[in-house]
Design a protein around this motif. Structure first.
Motif, PDB file in Angstrom:
ATOM      1  N   ALA A  17       0.854  -1.190   0.000  1.00 30.60           N
ATOM      2  CA  ALA A  17       0.000   0.000   0.000  1.00 30.60           C
ATOM      3  C   ALA A  17       0.890   1.240   0.000  1.00 30.60           C
ATOM      4  O   ALA A  17       2.046   1.198   0.441  1.00 30.60           O
ATOM      5  N   PHE A  18       0.355   2.345  -0.503  1.00 21.45           N
ATOM      6  CA  PHE A  18       1.119   3.591  -0.524  1.00 21.45           C
ATOM      7  C   PHE A  18       0.870   4.356   0.757  1.00 21.45           C
ATOM      8  O   PHE A  18      -0.269   4.730   1.061  1.00 21.45           O
ATOM      9  N   GLN A  19       1.946   4.603   1.522  1.00 24.61           N
ATOM     10  CA  GLN A  19       1.849   5.291   2.807  1.00 24.61           C
ATOM     11  C   GLN A  19       2.737   6.533   2.790  1.00 24.61           C
ATOM     12  O   GLN A  19       3.952   6.446   2.956  1.00 24.61           O
ATOM     13  N   PRO A  20       2.162   7.703   2.587  1.00 19.20           N
ATOM     14  CA  PRO A  20       2.959   8.930   2.483  1.00 19.20           C
ATOM     15  C   PRO A  20       3.800   9.225   3.721  1.00 19.20           C
ATOM     16  O   PRO A  20       4.858   9.859   3.611  1.00 19.20           O
ATOM     17  N   TYR A  21       3.361   8.767   4.892  1.00 23.91           N
ATOM     18  CA  TYR A  21       4.092   9.077   6.126  1.00 23.91           C
ATOM     19  C   TYR A  21       5.499   8.487   6.114  1.00 23.91           C
ATOM     20  O   TYR A  21       6.359   8.913   6.897  1.00 23.91           O
ATOM     21  N   ARG A  22       5.737   7.519   5.229  1.00 24.55           N
ATOM     22  CA  ARG A  22       7.093   6.979   5.103  1.00 24.55           C
ATOM     23  C   ARG A  22       8.092   8.074   4.714  1.00 24.55           C
ATOM     24  O   ARG A  22       9.271   7.995   5.062  1.00 24.55           O
ATOM     25  N   ILE A  23       7.606   9.068   3.969  1.00 20.38           N
ATOM     26  CA  ILE A  23       8.483  10.168   3.564  1.00 20.38           C
ATOM     27  C   ILE A  23       8.977  10.916   4.791  1.00 20.38           C
ATOM     28  O   ILE A  23      10.149  11.304   4.882  1.00 20.38           O
ATOM     29  N   VAL A  24       8.100  11.124   5.765  1.00 28.03           N
ATOM     30  CA  VAL A  24       8.468  11.811   7.003  1.00 28.03           C
ATOM     31  C   VAL A  24       9.445  10.967   7.809  1.00 28.03           C
ATOM     32  O   VAL A  24      10.444  11.467   8.328  1.00 28.03           O
ATOM     33  N   LEU A  25       9.172   9.657   7.895  1.00 29.29           N
ATOM     34  CA  LEU A  25      10.011   8.769   8.692  1.00 29.29           C
ATOM     35  C   LEU A  25      11.351   8.484   8.039  1.00 29.29           C
ATOM     36  O   LEU A  25      12.264   7.975   8.707  1.00 29.29           O
ATOM     37  N   THR A  67      -1.500  15.940   0.276  1.00 24.53           N
ATOM     38  CA  THR A  67      -2.622  16.325   1.140  1.00 24.53           C
ATOM     39  C   THR A  67      -2.732  15.495   2.420  1.00 24.53           C
ATOM     40  O   THR A  67      -3.517  15.847   3.309  1.00 24.53           O
ATOM     41  N   THR A  68      -1.973  14.407   2.539  1.00 24.27           N
ATOM     42  CA  THR A  68      -2.112  13.538   3.723  1.00 24.27           C
ATOM     43  C   THR A  68      -0.762  13.160   4.318  1.00 24.27           C
ATOM     44  O   THR A  68      -0.665  12.138   4.999  1.00 24.27           O
ATOM     45  N   LEU A  69       0.253  13.978   4.098  1.00 20.52           N
ATOM     46  CA  LEU A  69       1.617  13.587   4.446  1.00 20.52           C
ATOM     47  C   LEU A  69       1.765  13.185   5.912  1.00 20.52           C
ATOM     48  O   LEU A  69       2.463  12.224   6.233  1.00 20.52           O
ATOM     49  N   TYR A  70       1.111  13.894   6.808  1.00 20.70           N
ATOM     50  CA  TYR A  70       1.278  13.624   8.237  1.00 20.70           C
ATOM     51  C   TYR A  70       0.090  12.861   8.842  1.00 20.70           C
ATOM     52  O   TYR A  70      -0.021  12.756  10.062  1.00 20.70           O
ATOM     53  N   SER A  71      -0.777  12.340   8.012  1.00 21.16           N
ATOM     54  CA  SER A  71      -1.994  11.704   8.518  1.00 21.16           C
ATOM     55  C   SER A  71      -1.818  10.229   8.853  1.00 21.16           C
ATOM     56  O   SER A  71      -2.717   9.625   9.453  1.00 21.16           O
ATOM     57  N   GLN A  72      -0.729   9.624   8.436  1.00 26.09           N
ATOM     58  CA  GLN A  72      -0.448   8.204   8.679  1.00 26.09           C
ATOM     59  C   GLN A  72      -1.522   7.291   8.094  1.00 26.09           C
ATOM     60  O   GLN A  72      -1.820   6.230   8.639  1.00 26.09           O
ATOM     61  N   VAL A  73      -2.118   7.702   6.976  1.00 27.29           N
ATOM     62  CA  VAL A  73      -3.096   6.876   6.273  1.00 27.29           C
ATOM     63  C   VAL A  73      -2.410   6.226   5.077  1.00 27.29           C
ATOM     64  O   VAL A  73      -1.322   6.621   4.679  1.00 27.29           O
ATOM     65  N   TYR A  74      -3.066   5.217   4.523  1.00 24.50           N
ATOM     66  CA  TYR A  74      -2.502   4.570   3.344  1.00 24.50           C
ATOM     67  C   TYR A  74      -3.511   4.584   2.208  1.00 24.50           C
ATOM     68  O   TYR A  74      -4.714   4.747   2.420  1.00 24.50           O
ATOM     69  N   LEU A  75      -3.001   4.416   1.008  1.00 16.65           N
ATOM     70  CA  LEU A  75      -3.812   4.466  -0.203  1.00 16.65           C
ATOM     71  C   LEU A  75      -3.789   3.118  -0.901  1.00 16.65           C
ATOM     72  O   LEU A  75      -2.719   2.550  -1.125  1.00 16.65           O
ATOM     73  N   ILE A  76      -4.971   2.593  -1.231  1.00 14.53           N
ATOM     74  CA  ILE A  76      -5.078   1.384  -2.040  1.00 14.53           C
ATOM     75  C   ILE A  76      -6.196   1.575  -3.054  1.00 14.53           C
ATOM     76  O   ILE A  76      -7.091   2.393  -2.853  1.00 14.53           O
TER      77      ILE A  76
END
Length: 244
Positions: A57-65, A134-143
């Motif tokens: 799944a695509f998880q934008p929060y990985r960019i922050v981590l 739009t969701t960088l810090y939300s810790q949600v994932y995209l599928i």
């Protein structure tokens, strides 16, 4: 027997009608999407499903981590594309398959299987990019295949509402159908049918984040992926255009 003493010619057997009228590439892509979801629900246990989401799944929060642990960002190399093959449920999958059949068909018939798949994947990545913004810090994932399918929708709009071009064969002079010209961005919005289709599609998706505010109910629809994917397919389809 006829007058010349020969048996009358038997009529040629009628060709068999194909069972599936869809282009093969769409049938294969739809089959892969269905097979992945079937396997994830039937074969994997809950822990396995969590691992599937973690790795694909695509998880934008990985960019922050990534600043803390660069290794955690490695899946970002493939998850902007792989998320398009995962779905939250059968209803989610079937809606995307229906939309895929409608708008991938004109694209694959115009450009072929390879360009159609390339547009699907590039649009999935475009949807993931806007989702990340739009969701960088939300810790949600995209599928879901929504972004890729939205991109095929945007690509098809560039030509499906244009008039059919008629030319003449250079040797025989006979009239021949050349196909539909790819419209420029301006021409899409000049043509009433393509303009209203595009504006209504964009407006409906842009209004999704307002639904919870107006109704008090939450919707788990990644409208960002729809808009980002649509824009990618709409703008990138010209890369695959052939002169007619």
């Amino acid at each position: 027997m006829n007058e010349e003493g020969q048996k009358p010619a038997m009529p040629a057997p009628a060709g068999r009608e194909p069972i599936f009228l869809l282009p093969g590439a769409i049938t294969i892509l739809a089959g892969v999407l269905a097979a992945v979801h079937l396997a994830s629900t039937v074969v994997l246990n809950p822990d396995g499903q969590i691992q599937l989401l973690f790795w694909f799944a695509f998880q934008p929060y990985r960019i922050v981590l990534a600043g803390i642990d660069p290794g955690i960002a490695v899946p970002l190399l493939w998850t902007p594309f792989s998320h398009a093959f995962l779905h939250a449920g059968w209803d989610h999958l079937l809606i995307n398959l229906a939309w895929l059949v409608i708008f991938a068909t004109p694209v694959v018939r115009r450009y072929g299987a390879g360009p159609m798949l390339a547009l699907f994947l590039l649009s999935a990545a475009g949807g993931a990019a806007l989702f990340a913004v739009t969701t960088l810090y939300s810790q949600v994932y995209l599928i879901g295949a929504s972004g890729g399918v939205a991109g095929l929708t945007g690509a098809a709009i560039r030509f499906m509402f244009q008039p059919v071009l008629i030319g003449r064969h250079p040797e025989t002079g006979e009239q021949m159908v050349l196909g539909r010209r790819l419209a420029s961005v301006r021409e899409v919005f000049v043509n009433p049918r393509s303009r209203w289709f595009t504006l209504i599609w964009l407006l409906l998706n842009a209004l999704v984040p307002l639904v919870p505010l107006l109704t008090g109910t939450s919707l788990s629809i990644a409208w960002q992926a729809h808009l980002g994917g649509f824009a990618a397919g709409f703008l990138l389809v010209g890369l695959f255009e052939r002169k007619i």
